[in-house]
Each structure stands twice: as C-alpha cells, then as structure tokens.
Design a protein around this motif. Structure first.
Motif, short mmCIF file in Angstrom:
data_model
loop_
_atom_site.label_atom_id
_atom_site.label_comp_id
_atom_site.label_asym_id
_atom_site.label_seq_id
_atom_site.Cartn_x
_atom_site.Cartn_y
_atom_site.Cartn_z
N CYS A 1 0.84 -1.27 -0.09
CA CYS A 1 -0.02 -0.06 -0.14
C CYS A 1 0.83 1.28 0.00
N ARG A 2 0.23 2.40 -0.61
CA ARG A 2 0.77 3.58 -0.42
C ARG A 2 0.16 4.51 0.48
N VAL A 3 0.63 5.16 1.49
CA VAL A 3 0.08 6.10 2.36
C VAL A 3 -0.73 7.25 1.62
N LEU A 4 -2.02 7.35 1.76
CA LEU A 4 -2.53 8.74 1.03
C LEU A 4 -2.67 9.86 2.08
N ARG A 5 -3.25 9.36 3.37
CA ARG A 5 -3.45 10.56 4.43
C ARG A 5 -3.62 9.67 5.85
N VAL A 6 -2.96 10.58 6.70
CA VAL A 6 -3.07 10.08 8.21
C VAL A 6 -4.02 11.19 8.83
N ILE A 7 -4.95 10.57 9.60
CA ILE A 7 -6.03 11.39 10.20
C ILE A 7 -5.88 11.16 11.78
N ASP A 8 -5.49 12.28 12.45
CA ASP A 8 -5.50 11.89 14.00
C ASP A 8 -6.67 12.17 14.72
N ASN A 9 -7.09 10.94 15.02
CA ASN A 9 -8.33 10.84 15.92
C ASN A 9 -7.96 11.10 17.39
N VAL A 10 -9.12 11.40 18.36
CA VAL A 10 -8.75 11.59 19.77
C VAL A 10 -7.88 10.41 20.26
N PHE A 11 -8.07 9.01 20.03
CA PHE A 11 -7.65 8.13 20.67
C PHE A 11 -6.71 7.31 19.67
N MET B 1 -5.14 6.59 15.48
CA MET B 1 -4.75 7.20 14.07
C MET B 1 -5.69 6.53 12.98
N VAL B 2 -5.93 7.34 12.25
CA VAL B 2 -6.60 6.57 10.90
C VAL B 2 -5.85 6.87 9.88
N VAL B 3 -5.39 5.76 8.99
CA VAL B 3 -4.57 5.71 7.92
C VAL B 3 -5.06 5.49 6.61
N MET B 4 -5.29 6.35 5.62
CA MET B 4 -5.84 5.87 4.30
C MET B 4 -4.78 5.49 3.39
N LEU B 5 -5.04 4.48 2.69
CA LEU B 5 -3.99 3.88 1.66
C LEU B 5 -4.38 3.51 0.33
N ALA B 6 -3.47 3.54 -0.44
CA ALA B 6 -3.85 3.11 -1.86
C ALA B 6 -3.44 1.82 -2.08
N THR B 7 -4.15 0.78 -2.83
CA THR B 7 -3.61 -0.51 -3.16
C THR B 7 -3.18 -0.59 -4.65
N PRO B 8 -2.57 -1.72 -4.98
CA PRO B 8 -2.13 -1.65 -6.27
C PRO B 8 -3.50 -1.84 -7.34
#
Length: 354
Positions: free
Chosen positions: A292-302, A304-311
């Motif tokens: 996967c390639r990391v698209l965006r990292v979102i800092d939640n209260v407790f 981390m949400v990481v959005m990724l792209a697959t092939p």
C-alpha cells in the motif's frame, strides 16, 4: 411471548417483503434509510395494511390476509414510539400519559398507575408541563410512559434517539435500557446505527431494499456477517469484490492480491471484508500482505486513521483504511509505503443476495 411477522406490501416503485419471528427480548431491525424498517413497524401497528401475509402476537392474530383478519391499531396491544414521540402538544405530561390508559378503569386505578409511571420515569414535578416545555429526553420519557400506560404486549421503537442531541443520548440510553430490562414482551428496535444494535439487541434482522435477511445473534453480525449488506452495516470499512482462487484462498479483485482464509468458501462468494482495526502493518512483504501507499493520516482523539492506496486489480486504484493506536503508528516512523497483513481468520467471506 412471541411475535411472528410475515408480510408483503407493494408500493409500486418500492416493495416490502419481511419475515421473522422473535420469542421475546429486543430484536434490532437494522438497515439504511429507505429500506423499509419504519414501514414494517407501521404494518405491525396497523397503521399500514399489508397486501399479503400475517402478523401474530402471543398467539393472537393481528393480521391475516387469507383469513381477512385486520385488527385496528387500538386493539392490537402494541406500543409504538414514533421518531418524534407524537405527544399531544396542548396536553400536559399528566394528560398525555392518561390518554394511553384504558378509560374503563376506575378513576382511582388510573390515578395510581399515573403516579407509578411518573415516579418510574422521573417525571414527578413535571405533571403540569406541556411537551414544548420539556427537554428531548423528558419528552421521550413521557412518550414511553404513555405507551406503557396501555400495558402493551409488544413495543415498537422507531429510531428512538434520532430526535436527541448527542449530549443527551447517553443518559436516555441508560434509561431506556432499564425500561426494556423490565418489559416482558418482545421489542422491535429500528435503527441504522450499529452501536445501538450492539447496546440494546440480542438478535438482529438486516433489511436491504425492502427485503429482510435471516435473523441472527448480534455477535454473529459483528464477528462473521454472511452478506455484503450485513458487513457494511456492521461498520466494516474495507470491502473488495472477490472470487474463489483455491480451496482456502480468494482473489481480492479490487485490491489486486490473493489471500489465504479459513473456513469453507461459499459457492456464491461475491466479496470479502477486513475490519480496519484487524489489519496489521508489516514492514515487508509476507503471506496475506497487501502493498500500500499512504494517502493521508488522520489524527483521531485516541487512534490514528490511515488511508491507503492498493495496487488494485481490474478496477485499478482502490483504497483501504487502517486504524491503530497512536503509539503503534509513531513506531512505524510515518512511512510513505507499507504492507497490510490480514490474518486468515479475520477475512470475512461475503455473499450478495442481490
């Protein structure tokens, strides 16, 4: 005490076909907006007449198309809590509750039952107030008191928290739990919220496009949903079209990988799913790992949400969602790429009935 529902209703552009039987406790009717949840309650309550089928409560037939039985709402012994509570705006709290009682009861019995309900729902001192003078939580308690004043054999709750602000919801949830714990008859709890189903219900029936799926224990919905719609409604964020690739392997068509799984693969497999918190980030390729390639990292209260792209596969670019503790993400050093590993037992094998 049981409730049997087997009904069909054709609205032209939309048709309802629902079938389930509950022996008591709280059954969740879970589905997206417009799937027929509220309409099912209206049919049970006698507000809408089905075209076919039957409804039986505690051995008493409320509706039977073939036998031409269709009891009016006031004779069904069903308590219906509407989304907006439907209190009489010009009546006081006391008058609203009394309106739900059998008028054949003596004045002393009605007064005694009123006092009991006022105390039970923490409404003592609010007897002379009208609905507009009450908070959302107080209005709901009045509506529930009015319903229970009629001594119903079943409760129908239509998204009971939709009219409440979030800061009130947790308190009203606790109060409703206490009411349902003491109620001996079956309760139908309509919602599109997975957390409400998990908190309140022992079993769940998923509705999609006007069709009911087989009733199942709530823990099954979250542990091993069988259908695509059940999986999505249970909150799974990562879903791919899939096909069988071997005795214990599946090809994730949208993720561009083949994954090992456990359990028999359904002959009609259509999708697979992996919950966001069950993916494990891996620094290098290994079995059941998706590059996967990391698209965006979102800092939640407790977390981390990481959005990724697959092939991706035949569809090309596809996204995945990873949720993990902040310390775990920091330990990875904020990478641009990584592999997501899925345990074989964490892969949900799904069918699409449609």
């Amino acid at each position: 005490m049981s409730l049997l529902v087997d009904l069909e209703k054709d609205f032209g552009s939309f048709s309802l076909k629902v079938s389930f039987e509950t022996e008591g406790g709280t059954l969740g009717l879970l589905g997206a907006s417009g799937c027929g949840k509220s309409m099912t309650l209206k049919c049970i309550a006698g507000i809408v007449t089905p075209d076919r089928g039957r409804i039986v409560l505690d051995g008493r037939t409320l509706f039977d198309h073939e036998k031409h039985i269709d009891l009016p709402p006031q004779q069904r012994g069903v308590g219906y809590l509407f989304q907006n509570y439907a209190l009489f705006p010009t009546m006081t709290v006391e008058q609203n509750i009394l309106s739900g009682m059998d008028r054949k009861l003596s004045k002393s019995v009605r007064r005694q039952r009123l006092e009991e309900l006022l105390a039970r729902f923490f409404l003592t001192g609010l007897e002379r107030r009208r609905p507009a003078q009450l908070s959302g939580g107080q209005q709901q308690r009045v509506a529930l008191a009015r319903i229970l004043a009629s001594q119903p054999k079943a409760l129908l709750l239509d998204e009971p928290f939709s009219a409440l602000d979030s800061y009130l919801k947790w308190q009203v949830e606790l109060e409703l739990m206490e009411v349902l714990d003491q109620f001996e008859g079956p309760t139908l709890f309509v919602t599109h919220n997975r957390d409400e189903v998990y908190h309140f219900c022992s079993h769940v029936c998923v509705l999609e496009g006007g069709r009911s799926q087989p009733m199942e224990p709530v823990e099954t919905l979250f542990r091993a949903p069988a259908t695509l719609s059940s999986c999505l409604l249970s909150g799974c964020k990562n879903v791919s079209r899939a096909r069988r690739a071997g005795d214990t392997s599946v090809e994730a068509l949208d993720w561009g990988v083949t994954l090992e799984c456990t359990g028999p693969i359904p002959a009609d497999l259509s999708h697979i799913g992996v919950r966001a918190h069950l993916f494990r980030p891996a620094p290098q390729a290994e079995e059941n790992a998706i590059p996967c390639r990391v698209l965006r990292v979102i800092d939640n209260v407790f977390t981390m949400v990481v959005m990724l792209a697959t092939p991706g596969g035949a569809t090309g670019f596809s996204r995945l969602r990873l949720e993990l503790e902040k310390e775990a993400w920091a330990a990875l050093g904020n990478p641009d790429t990584l592999f997501l590993h899925a345990q074989p037992q964490d892969i949900l094998l799904l069918r699409d009935p449609h």
